[in-house]
Design an enzyme around this catalytic site. Structure first.
Site, PDB file in Angstrom:
ATOM      1  N   SER A 276       0.831  -1.194   0.000  1.00  0.00           N
ATOM      2  CA  SER A 276       0.000   0.000   0.000  1.00  0.00           C
ATOM      3  C   SER A 276       0.878   1.262   0.000  1.00  0.00           C
ATOM      4  CB  SER A 276      -0.945  -0.043   1.206  1.00  0.00           C
ATOM      5  OG  SER A 276      -1.984   0.883   1.085  1.00  0.00           O
ATOM      6  N   ASP A 368      -8.601  -5.240  -6.078  1.00  0.00           N
ATOM      7  CA  ASP A 368      -8.183  -4.264  -5.071  1.00  0.00           C
ATOM      8  C   ASP A 368      -9.163  -3.088  -5.060  1.00  0.00           C
ATOM      9  OD1 ASP A 368      -6.901  -2.460  -3.405  1.00  0.00           O
ATOM     10  OD2 ASP A 368      -4.937  -2.687  -4.350  1.00  0.00           O
ATOM     11  N   HIS A 403      -6.687  -6.095  -1.849  1.00  0.00           N
ATOM     12  CA  HIS A 403      -5.558  -5.231  -1.506  1.00  0.00           C
ATOM     13  C   HIS A 403      -4.566  -5.920  -0.572  1.00  0.00           C
ATOM     14  CE1 HIS A 403      -3.619  -1.319  -1.035  1.00  0.00           C
ATOM     15  NE2 HIS A 403      -3.661  -1.461   0.278  1.00  0.00           N
TER      16      HIS A 403
END
Length: 457
Positions: A276, A368, A403
């Site tokens: 991230s 995601d 994600h």
């Protein structure tokens, strides 16, 4: 400390066709995809089947090994089971924070050797928005596996089991050494493998959730890497406030040197992994901080900051100040995906990708909902190709994965609680259970292979 409200359960209902008194039910390491099936339909279909009264040997459930690392397979065997009888295998776990025979209902469907583990879900009545994350890596997840008669739903879990066995799932192998680091303002935890070394090193960076996340670093050390998990926001030992990055390039350079200068680390064999916002930081460290990592692993993240910078050194403003690109679904849950589109990133923060000095593996979860991972991967690939560096880029892309692509055989959170104040906010991560689990298993193996090829040469 075990918190009873974090009870995760997987139910694996199995219909046995071919077993005699001396045969075993064995979950082999074979992967199959699945879809969900309504358990009520199954109960109606097989509700009349009961244990054969002439069956005398007591059912037995075993797991091997009973103690294993989180990324290792466990073989589960049910012995002395009568033919033509439905059973449910239930996995239960309290948290501090497979097969020749198909599952025919419950938490997943099909032949899934480790589905009891990656299929874990919060128990009925649990607090909304839970995400399973290991806080204390010096203790294991303790899992109770139970064998229940018939096809049993989670709400019926108080039924007395026919047999049970307890297993331990560890991130930290025996003799891995854990050391808290508070040096030159740097906050982190260093994990060293057993033995004198020297070892290749990994700098481990997480996202904007903040704090100090240790479990991936502990697992890297269990696989032979000196691994340094680094906090950079949202930690009591870092400058405040907690909701923005208050450390700059010098902080990350110091952290890299702490790892590099350690007497048990090979100084020129250090990689960086980021998830991230940690992707942006990994790229920034590699291209402008003045260090030379041997490789990068980037998981679902942007090539620039999703938050405005407060200065040229990389500190940011408050994450929640700018909500232009936040998107909410019909239940009020937020997606940050649009924030990380390359066109929406803070312009002055964008990394000069053409300056990348080392091989890069970029991992994309195609479902995601928190980052525009595909678009960022495309930009990296195009830029490196234009710079004559296409050989540095490797992409892994996984349909149905979200994600949070983490170490394998752990459950995915499609949605979880993001913040309490000034309002309770839930965020969307994405990912569907079976394809996300497959992505985590495949990606972890390829991450280790990639690091081996560049850090153990």
């Amino acid at each position: 400390m075990l918190l009873p409200y974090l009870l995760y359960i997987t139910y694996f209902a199995v219909l046995l066709y071919y077993f005699t008194q001396e045969q075993s039910l064995l979950w082999n390491p074979v992967h199959f995809s699945f879809r969900r099936l309504n358990l009520a339909c199954l109960l109606r279909a097989v509700g009349g089947v009961r244990w054969n009264s002439s069956f005398k040997s007591a059912p037995l459930l075993t797991a091997a090994p009973v103690r294993a690392l989180i990324d290792e397979h466990i073989s589960i065997k049910g012995r002395f089971l009568p033919p033509h009888s439905p059973i449910t295998v239930c996995a239960q776990m309290q948290s501090d924070e497979v097969t020749r025979d198909h599952s025919v209902g419950g938490s997943y469907l099909g032949c899934e050797p480790m589905g009891l583990f990656w299929g874990l879900q919060p128990a009925p009545g649990s607090r909304e928005g839970l995400r399973l994350r290991k806080k204390n890596v010096e203790t294991p997840y303790v899992m109770l596996l139970s064998l229940l008669e018939g096809h049993v739903s989670p709400s019926e879990r108080k039924i007395t089991p026919l047999a049970a066995v307890t297993t331990e799932r560890w991130y930290m192998a025996p003799d891995v050494r854990r050391t808290e680091i508070r040096q030159d303002g740097v906050v982190g935890t260093l994990f060293l493998p057993p033995g004198p070394g020297p070892f290749p090193g990994v700098l481990d960076l997480w996202g904007m959730g903040g704090g100090l996340v240790e479990y991936r670093a502990a697992l890297f050390a269990s696989r032979g890497y000196a691994s340094f998990s680094l906090a950079y926001l949202g930690h009591k030992d870092l400058p405040g406030p907690l909701n923005r990055v208050n450390v700059g390039d010098a902080y990350f350079k110091s952290a890299y040197h702490i790892l590099q200068d350690h007497r048990q680390v090979v100084a020129d064999r250090i990689g960086i992994i980021g998830l991230s916002f940690g992707v942006y930081l990994s790229l920034r460290i590699a291209t402008r901080v003045g260090v030379k990592p041997s490789c990068l692993v980037c998981v679902n993240g942007p090539v620039g900051s999703t938050t405005k910078l407060a200065d040229a050194d990389g500190r940011t403003e408050n994450f929640e100040n700018e909500q232009t690109h936040w998107r909410f679904d019909d239940q009020g849950r937020v997606s940050f995906k649009q924030m990380s589109l390359p066109a929406n990133l803070c312009p002055e923060s964008k990394v000069k990708l053409e300056d990348l000095p080392c091989p890069l593996m970029y991992i994309v979860g195609e479902d995601d909902l928190s980052a525009s991972s595909t678009e960022n991967a495309n930009l990296i690939e195009q830029t490196l190709r234009a710079a004559g560096k296409s050989q540095l880029f490797t992409r892994l892309s996984y349909p149905g994965a979200g994600h949070l692509i983490e170490p394998p055989y752990t459950p995915n959170s499609r949605v979880s609680l993001w913040s309490f104040k000034p309002r309770k906010l839930y965020t969307l991560w994405g990912g569907h259970p079976a394809p996300h689990a497959a992505a985590q298993q495949d990606a972890w193996k390829k991450i280790l292979d990639f690091m081996d090829s560049h850090l153990r040469r």
